[in-house]
Design a protein around this motif. Structure first.
Motif, PDB file in Angstrom:
ATOM      1  N   ARG A  15      34.596  51.127  73.006  1.00  0.00           N
ATOM      2  CA  ARG A  15      34.193  50.398  74.294  1.00  0.00           C
ATOM      3  C   ARG A  15      34.782  49.106  74.582  1.00  0.00           C
ATOM      4  NH1 ARG A  15      27.873  49.860  74.900  1.00  0.00           N
ATOM      5  NH2 ARG A  15      27.928  48.229  73.876  1.00  0.00           N
ATOM      6  N   ASP A  16      35.393  49.175  75.860  1.00  0.00           N
ATOM      7  CA  ASP A  16      36.107  47.644  76.254  1.00  0.00           C
ATOM      8  C   ASP A  16      37.139  47.479  75.242  1.00  0.00           C
ATOM      9  OD1 ASP A  16      34.499  47.638  78.389  1.00  0.00           O
ATOM     10  OD2 ASP A  16      32.884  46.465  77.305  1.00  0.00           O
ATOM     11  N   GLY A  17      37.841  48.326  74.592  1.00  0.00           N
ATOM     12  CA  GLY A  17      38.941  48.252  73.645  1.00  0.00           C
ATOM     13  C   GLY A  17      38.549  47.645  72.206  1.00  0.00           C
ATOM     14  N   LYS A  18      37.252  47.810  72.044  1.00  0.00           N
ATOM     15  CA  LYS A  18      36.721  47.464  70.715  1.00  0.00           C
ATOM     16  C   LYS A  18      36.070  48.613  69.922  1.00  0.00           C
ATOM     17  CE  LYS A  18      35.596  42.889  71.972  1.00  0.00           C
ATOM     18  NZ  LYS A  18      34.875  41.751  72.137  1.00  0.00           N
ATOM     19  N   MET A  19      36.521  48.927  68.671  1.00  0.00           N
ATOM     20  CA  MET A  19      35.815  49.979  68.053  1.00  0.00           C
ATOM     21  C   MET A  19      34.642  49.524  66.991  1.00  0.00           C
ATOM     22  SD  MET A  19      37.924  52.326  65.039  1.00  0.00           S
ATOM     23  CE  MET A  19      38.850  53.184  66.317  1.00  0.00           C
ATOM     24  N   ASP A  20      33.755  50.471  66.853  1.00  0.00           N
ATOM     25  CA  ASP A  20      32.699  50.105  66.182  1.00  0.00           C
ATOM     26  C   ASP A  20      31.992  51.495  65.466  1.00  0.00           C
ATOM     27  OD1 ASP A  20      30.154  49.330  65.524  1.00  0.00           O
ATOM     28  OD2 ASP A  20      29.200  49.113  67.315  1.00  0.00           O
ATOM     29  N   ILE A  21      32.120  51.290  64.307  1.00  0.00           N
ATOM     30  CA  ILE A  21      31.638  52.224  63.418  1.00  0.00           C
ATOM     31  C   ILE A  21      30.497  52.032  62.647  1.00  0.00           C
ATOM     32  CG2 ILE A  21      32.255  54.012  61.341  1.00  0.00           C
ATOM     33  CD1 ILE A  21      35.200  53.159  61.949  1.00  0.00           C
ATOM     34  N   GLY A  69      36.401  46.459  64.847  1.00  0.00           N
ATOM     35  CA  GLY A  69      37.924  46.160  65.202  1.00  0.00           C
ATOM     36  C   GLY A  69      38.192  46.247  66.658  1.00  0.00           C
ATOM     37  N   GLU A  70      39.235  45.464  66.877  1.00  0.00           N
ATOM     38  CA  GLU A  70      39.740  45.312  68.295  1.00  0.00           C
ATOM     39  C   GLU A  70      41.274  45.719  68.427  1.00  0.00           C
ATOM     40  OE1 GLU A  70      39.667  42.070  71.995  1.00  0.00           O
ATOM     41  OE2 GLU A  70      38.766  41.587  69.988  1.00  0.00           O
ATOM     42  N   PHE A  71      41.586  46.621  69.443  1.00  0.00           N
ATOM     43  CA  PHE A  71      42.996  47.072  69.537  1.00  0.00           C
ATOM     44  C   PHE A  71      43.906  45.875  69.722  1.00  0.00           C
ATOM     45  CE2 PHE A  71      40.503  50.898  69.795  1.00  0.00           C
ATOM     46  CZ  PHE A  71      41.280  51.764  68.715  1.00  0.00           C
ATOM     47  N   PRO A  72      45.069  46.050  69.376  1.00  0.00           N
ATOM     48  CA  PRO A  72      45.748  46.832  68.517  1.00  0.00           C
ATOM     49  C   PRO A  72      45.264  46.620  67.070  1.00  0.00           C
ATOM     50  CG  PRO A  72      47.325  45.069  68.982  1.00  0.00           C
ATOM     51  CD  PRO A  72      46.150  44.779  69.632  1.00  0.00           C
ATOM     52  N   VAL A  88      44.132  48.809  58.454  1.00  0.00           N
ATOM     53  CA  VAL A  88      42.878  49.147  58.742  1.00  0.00           C
ATOM     54  C   VAL A  88      42.630  50.691  59.053  1.00  0.00           C
ATOM     55  CG1 VAL A  88      41.158  48.545  60.768  1.00  0.00           C
ATOM     56  CG2 VAL A  88      42.347  46.892  59.783  1.00  0.00           C
ATOM     57  N   LEU A  89      43.538  51.342  59.825  1.00  0.00           N
ATOM     58  CA  LEU A  89      43.275  52.713  59.943  1.00  0.00           C
ATOM     59  C   LEU A  89      43.256  53.397  58.762  1.00  0.00           C
ATOM     60  CD1 LEU A  89      45.855  53.237  62.941  1.00  0.00           C
ATOM     61  CD2 LEU A  89      43.308  52.924  63.402  1.00  0.00           C
ATOM     62  N   ARG A  90      44.443  52.932  57.824  1.00  0.00           N
ATOM     63  CA  ARG A  90      44.301  53.750  56.515  1.00  0.00           C
ATOM     64  C   ARG A  90      43.298  53.467  55.430  1.00  0.00           C
ATOM     65  NH1 ARG A  90      48.849  51.429  55.418  1.00  0.00           N
ATOM     66  NH2 ARG A  90      50.232  52.887  56.431  1.00  0.00           N
ATOM     67  N   ASN A  91      42.791  52.188  55.603  1.00  0.00           N
ATOM     68  CA  ASN A  91      41.653  52.039  54.580  1.00  0.00           C
ATOM     69  C   ASN A  91      40.230  52.214  55.060  1.00  0.00           C
ATOM     70  OD1 ASN A  91      43.806  51.532  52.683  1.00  0.00           O
ATOM     71  ND2 ASN A  91      43.819  49.506  53.482  1.00  0.00           N
ATOM     72  N   GLU A  92      40.223  52.283  56.314  1.00  0.00           N
ATOM     73  CA  GLU A  92      38.633  51.968  57.128  1.00  0.00           C
ATOM     74  C   GLU A  92      38.347  53.180  57.865  1.00  0.00           C
ATOM     75  OE1 GLU A  92      37.128  48.132  57.766  1.00  0.00           O
ATOM     76  OE2 GLU A  92      39.174  47.330  57.413  1.00  0.00           O
ATOM     77  N   VAL A  93      39.397  53.333  58.959  1.00  0.00           N
ATOM     78  CA  VAL A  93      38.985  54.267  59.934  1.00  0.00           C
ATOM     79  C   VAL A  93      39.157  55.407  59.657  1.00  0.00           C
ATOM     80  CG1 VAL A  93      39.510  54.835  62.388  1.00  0.00           C
ATOM     81  CG2 VAL A  93      39.564  52.389  61.889  1.00  0.00           C
ATOM     82  N   PHE A  94      40.182  56.167  59.160  1.00  0.00           N
ATOM     83  CA  PHE A  94      40.418  57.547  58.792  1.00  0.00           C
ATOM     84  C   PHE A  94      39.602  57.878  57.692  1.00  0.00           C
ATOM     85  CE2 PHE A  94      43.897  57.445  61.906  1.00  0.00           C
ATOM     86  CZ  PHE A  94      43.847  58.358  62.598  1.00  0.00           C
ATOM     87  N   THR A 150      53.704  55.179  60.704  1.00  0.00           N
ATOM     88  CA  THR A 150      54.966  54.599  60.779  1.00  0.00           C
ATOM     89  C   THR A 150      54.955  53.150  61.219  1.00  0.00           C
ATOM     90  OG1 THR A 150      55.379  55.791  62.680  1.00  0.00           O
ATOM     91  CG2 THR A 150      55.830  57.052  60.802  1.00  0.00           C
ATOM     92  N   LYS A 151      54.138  52.522  61.715  1.00  0.00           N
ATOM     93  CA  LYS A 151      54.091  51.106  62.456  1.00  0.00           C
ATOM     94  C   LYS A 151      53.138  50.541  61.622  1.00  0.00           C
ATOM     95  CE  LYS A 151      53.895  51.106  66.885  1.00  0.00           C
ATOM     96  NZ  LYS A 151      53.544  51.269  68.414  1.00  0.00           N
ATOM     97  N   ASP A 152      53.097  49.048  62.183  1.00  0.00           N
ATOM     98  CA  ASP A 152      52.208  48.039  61.526  1.00  0.00           C
ATOM     99  C   ASP A 152      51.118  48.055  62.256  1.00  0.00           C
ATOM    100  OD1 ASP A 152      54.175  47.600  59.455  1.00  0.00           O
ATOM    101  OD2 ASP A 152      55.155  45.916  60.647  1.00  0.00           O
ATOM    102  N   ASN A 153      51.030  48.094  63.701  1.00  0.00           N
ATOM    103  CA  ASN A 153      49.873  48.281  64.508  1.00  0.00           C
ATOM    104  C   ASN A 153      49.927  49.252  65.660  1.00  0.00           C
ATOM    105  OD1 ASN A 153      48.642  45.255  63.854  1.00  0.00           O
ATOM    106  ND2 ASN A 153      50.919  44.863  63.880  1.00  0.00           N
ATOM    107  N   TYR A 154      48.740  49.600  65.973  1.00  0.00           N
ATOM    108  CA  TYR A 154      48.667  50.784  66.991  1.00  0.00           C
ATOM    109  C   TYR A 154      47.677  50.177  67.960  1.00  0.00           C
ATOM    110  CZ  TYR A 154      50.948  53.819  63.254  1.00  0.00           C
ATOM    111  OH  TYR A 154      51.841  54.426  62.696  1.00  0.00           O
ATOM    112  N   THR A 155      48.528  50.614  69.235  1.00  0.00           N
ATOM    113  CA  THR A 155      47.500  50.262  70.459  1.00  0.00           C
ATOM    114  C   THR A 155      46.410  51.307  70.572  1.00  0.00           C
ATOM    115  OG1 THR A 155      49.126  51.584  71.859  1.00  0.00           O
ATOM    116  CG2 THR A 155      49.571  49.255  71.500  1.00  0.00           C
ATOM    117  N   TYR A 156      45.548  51.093  71.592  1.00  0.00           N
ATOM    118  CA  TYR A 156      44.425  51.901  71.925  1.00  0.00           C
ATOM    119  C   TYR A 156      45.142  53.555  72.171  1.00  0.00           C
ATOM    120  CZ  TYR A 156      41.028  54.571  74.720  1.00  0.00           C
ATOM    121  OH  TYR A 156      40.192  55.346  75.416  1.00  0.00           O
ATOM    122  N   ASP A 157      46.184  53.596  73.025  1.00  0.00           N
ATOM    123  CA  ASP A 157      46.722  54.875  73.545  1.00  0.00           C
ATOM    124  C   ASP A 157      47.473  55.408  72.454  1.00  0.00           C
ATOM    125  OD1 ASP A 157      45.838  54.310  76.222  1.00  0.00           O
ATOM    126  OD2 ASP A 157      47.765  53.493  76.922  1.00  0.00           O
TER     127      ASP A 157
END
Length: 209
Positions: free
Chosen positions: A61-67, A86-89, A94-100, A111-118
């Protein structure tokens, strides 16, 4: 309890269906006055649901992720605790160790260091076991038996359902509220379960369809 106050983890009863008209009427009449800011609230959120996971609830919500993660069920009521914010980007680590890992699915190649919302949503949409679901909420707040309550009109990818809930740190107060508003015997369904049922990821009906 005070709406909006930080307290020890709360237990929650929630259900979803097509109509809780009588229970809503009783909840409104039994409620003590509540702050004007919770009379009616609206929000637009994206829930990320996974075929492999029913214990971690992820929303944006509003560019912020809540798990939030499921802790325990006591007397049929659920308790959830924050797992990650967390907040985008978002950083790849964080994606590798927490989100997925919270989705409990195969990790996509990063393949990137940071990822945008899109970019993150594109990864979700390409994953066979994940779905990004649009959820619009119109919520009406109440307080019955010292429990925080609401009735909400919810659009899940445009499909309208109704939700009703009662939450508190005190299980007996929730149980009394369930009885007082006429919800005894109604299935307790959280947002994660309801969304998966509506989009067909889980083959179960809602509570009062």
């Amino acid at each position: 309890m005070e709406i909006g106050a930080i307290s020890k983890p709360r237990f929650e009863f929630r259900s979803f269906g097509q109509c809780f008209c009588e229970a809503h009427k009783r909840m409104a009449r039994l409620s003590v006055p509540v702050p004007e800011k919770v009379w009616e609230r609206q929000s637009d959120e994206i829930y990320i649901v996974s075929r492999a996971n029913d214990i971690n609830n992820t929303k944006i919500r509003d560019g912020k992720m809540d798990i939030k993660t499921f802790v325990q069920a006591v007397d049929g009521l659920e308790q959830w605790n924050p797992l990650m914010k967390g907040e985008f980007p978002l950083a790849a680590d964080v994606l590798r160790n927490e989100v997925f890992p919270a989705f409990m699915v195969e990790m996509p190649e990063l393949t990137k260091d940071n990822y945008t919302y899109d970019e993150f949503i594109a990864m979700v949409e390409q994953h066979p076991d994940l779905a990004a679901v649009r959820v619009h909420k119109q919520r009406f707040g109440y307080m019955v038996n010292d429990t925080i309550c609401e009735v909400g009109n919810v659009l899940i990818n445009g499909a309208k359902v109704v939700t009703i809930n009662s939450e508190s740190t005190e299980i007996e107060d929730i149980r009394k509220t369930i009885a007082d508003v006429g919800l005894e015997g109604v299935e307790n369904i959280n947002y994660l379960q309801a969304i998966k049922r509506v989009i067909g990821m889980t083959k179960k009906p809602l509570a009062n369809e």
